[in-house]
Write an enzyme that holds these catalytic residues in place. Structure first.
Site, PDB file in Angstrom:
ATOM      1  N   ARG A 177     -69.848   5.529  -9.336  1.00 33.18           N
ATOM      2  CA  ARG A 177     -71.037   6.324  -9.675  1.00 33.18           C
ATOM      3  C   ARG A 177     -71.320   7.429  -8.674  1.00 33.18           C
ATOM      4  O   ARG A 177     -71.686   8.547  -9.054  1.00 33.18           O
ATOM      5  CB  ARG A 177     -72.254   5.390  -9.783  1.00 33.18           C
ATOM      6  CG  ARG A 177     -72.303   4.645 -11.080  1.00 33.18           C
ATOM      7  CD  ARG A 177     -73.242   3.456 -11.011  1.00 33.18           C
ATOM      8  NE  ARG A 177     -72.653   2.361 -10.251  1.00 33.18           N
ATOM      9  CZ  ARG A 177     -73.250   1.194 -10.032  1.00 33.18           C
ATOM     10  NH1 ARG A 177     -74.471   0.998 -10.483  1.00 33.18           N
ATOM     11  NH2 ARG A 177     -72.645   0.241  -9.351  1.00 33.18           N
ATOM     12  N   GLU A 216     -62.251  -6.678  -3.702  1.00 31.43           N
ATOM     13  CA  GLU A 216     -63.629  -6.181  -3.830  1.00 31.43           C
ATOM     14  C   GLU A 216     -64.641  -7.298  -4.050  1.00 31.43           C
ATOM     15  O   GLU A 216     -64.880  -7.710  -5.183  1.00 31.43           O
ATOM     16  CB  GLU A 216     -63.742  -5.174  -4.994  1.00 31.43           C
ATOM     17  CG  GLU A 216     -65.153  -4.608  -5.124  1.00 31.43           C
ATOM     18  CD  GLU A 216     -65.340  -3.616  -6.274  1.00 31.43           C
ATOM     19  OE1 GLU A 216     -64.374  -3.370  -7.020  1.00 31.43           O
ATOM     20  OE2 GLU A 216     -66.462  -3.099  -6.417  1.00 31.43           O
ATOM     21  N   LYS A 255     -62.773  -3.586  -0.223  1.00 35.63           N
ATOM     22  CA  LYS A 255     -63.797  -2.736  -0.848  1.00 35.63           C
ATOM     23  C   LYS A 255     -65.113  -3.511  -0.906  1.00 35.63           C
ATOM     24  O   LYS A 255     -65.405  -4.182  -1.892  1.00 35.63           O
ATOM     25  CB  LYS A 255     -63.337  -2.338  -2.265  1.00 35.63           C
ATOM     26  CG  LYS A 255     -64.363  -1.538  -3.051  1.00 35.63           C
ATOM     27  CD  LYS A 255     -63.748  -0.903  -4.281  1.00 35.63           C
ATOM     28  CE  LYS A 255     -64.813  -0.211  -5.111  1.00 35.63           C
ATOM     29  NZ  LYS A 255     -64.247   0.679  -6.116  1.00 35.63           N
TER      30      LYS A 255
END
Ligand code: 13P
Length: 341
Positions: free
Chosen positions: A293, A178, A220
């Site tokens: 989120r 990521e 990611k």
């Protein structure tokens, strides 16, 4: 099963049509930040009860193939005593674990940061694996300003990500790599594209140097978007076009899936952008989600720290997972969103 077969089986379980990953691996300071607006104190019990409620969401496995947990969660139990990694597996979802130890200032690179956590990583991975984790996540961050990210930050962070990924694969743990170019700032979408391209180019160069097997990892990344305070917003179509262009230039076709982070986009924006990407011509890799989120925000709002709100909390998470599942096929439409109150 030998290590290569373990890695292959985990990749196949994670990369499935219409499914993506739920990131619920917020560190202690971050989960406190998420709880604050809903007036919930971040105690171990509140974190356990919130996260076990999310994992118990009926039908979550229809749209979620993997869940990224925080170290503390790996050792926690649901109310009935089921260990949370076992509850995850019962839902048909692969449990994973965030393994980086957060970031700190990168010396001699003002404004840049580096992610820590390589010391002792192999030993920690062995014990996470015994607790049920089959994949891992490590996040590097890049700040966009007039002077950042520096070459040094781009090179140093790529090196660390590649070392992490190679250690994971040796132990039969699938690494999620990521590199996050942050949304903060007033930069244009073009500047985000330029930085994201430089970052991904360096990351894949480092992964190659460390002999990371591209077929056995997931990427990611951030989407290519204008800075949060930039004067103009970009449409999902523009985000899709710019993001895919950068990814096609930098990510080898051997990588099975690209699972985006949501990075401060609203839940609706994150879904619409992913949908627009999946409406473009077929790409060499799957395009999916690994949202924190953008999956959890409506659930947090529904929960507000009250166990009596469990059904509506789970319904809110289920809905976002379902809409992102549709975006995996390019079949999402805003008309599927619930009416605003
Ligand atoms: P967000 O989708 O909230 O950016 O979280 C994803 C994540 O795992 C960040 O490391």
């Amino acid at each position: 099963m030998n290590i290569q077969n373990q890695l292959q089986a985990t990749v196949e379980a994670l990369v499935q049509q219409g499914k993506g990953i739920l990131a619920m691996d917020e560190s202690s300071p971050t989960i406190a930040k998420r709880f604050k607006p809903i007036g919930v104190e971040s105690t171990e019990e509140n974190r356990r009860s919130y996260r076990s409620m999310l994992l118990a969401t009926p039908g979550l496995g229809e749209f979620v193939s993997g869940v990224i947990l925080f170290e503390e969660t790996l050792g926690q139990k649901a109310d009935d005593g089921t260990p949370l990694p076992a509850l995850t597996a019962q839902q048909g979802i692969v449990p994973g674990i965030k393994v980086d130890k957060g970031k700190l200032a990168l010396a001699n690179a003002p404004g840049d940061e580096i992610t820590e956590g390589l010391d002792g990583l192999a030993l920690r991975l062995e014990s996470y694996k015994q607790q049920g984790a089959r994949f891992a996540k490590w996040r590097d961050v890049y700040h966009i300003s007039a002077t950042t990210p520096s070459r040094l930050a781009i090179e140093a962070n790529a090196e660390v990500l590649a070392r992490y990924a190679s250690i994971c694969q040796t132990l039969g743990i699938v690494p999620i790599v990521e590199p996050e170019v942050l949304i903060d700032g007033d930069h244009s979408i073009g500047r985000c594209a330029e930085v994201t391209e430089a970052v991904l180019h360096e990351v894949f160069h480092a992964l190659h140097r460390y002999h990371v097997i591209l077929e056995h990892m997931l990427l990611k990344p951030n989407m290519v978007i204008p800075g949060k305070t930039h004067a103009q917003k970009a449409s999902p179509e523009e985000v899709a076009e710019q993001t895919i262009r950068v990814l096609r230039r930098t990510v080898p076709a051997a990588v099975p899936s690209i699972n985006f982070l949501s990075g401060g986009l609203t839940p609706e924006e994150a879904t619409a952008n992913l949908n627009a990407m999946n409406c473009l011509a077929p790409q060499p890799w799957d395009l999916s989600f690994s949202y924190g989120r953008a999956l959890q925000q409506p659930a947090l709002q529904a929960w507000k720290g009250n166990a009596g709100n469990a059904a509506s909390t789970q319904a809110a998470l289920y809905l976002r997972a379902k809409l992102n599942g549709a975006a995996r096929h390019g079949s999402y439409s805003v008309t599927m969103e619930p009416a605003q109150e």
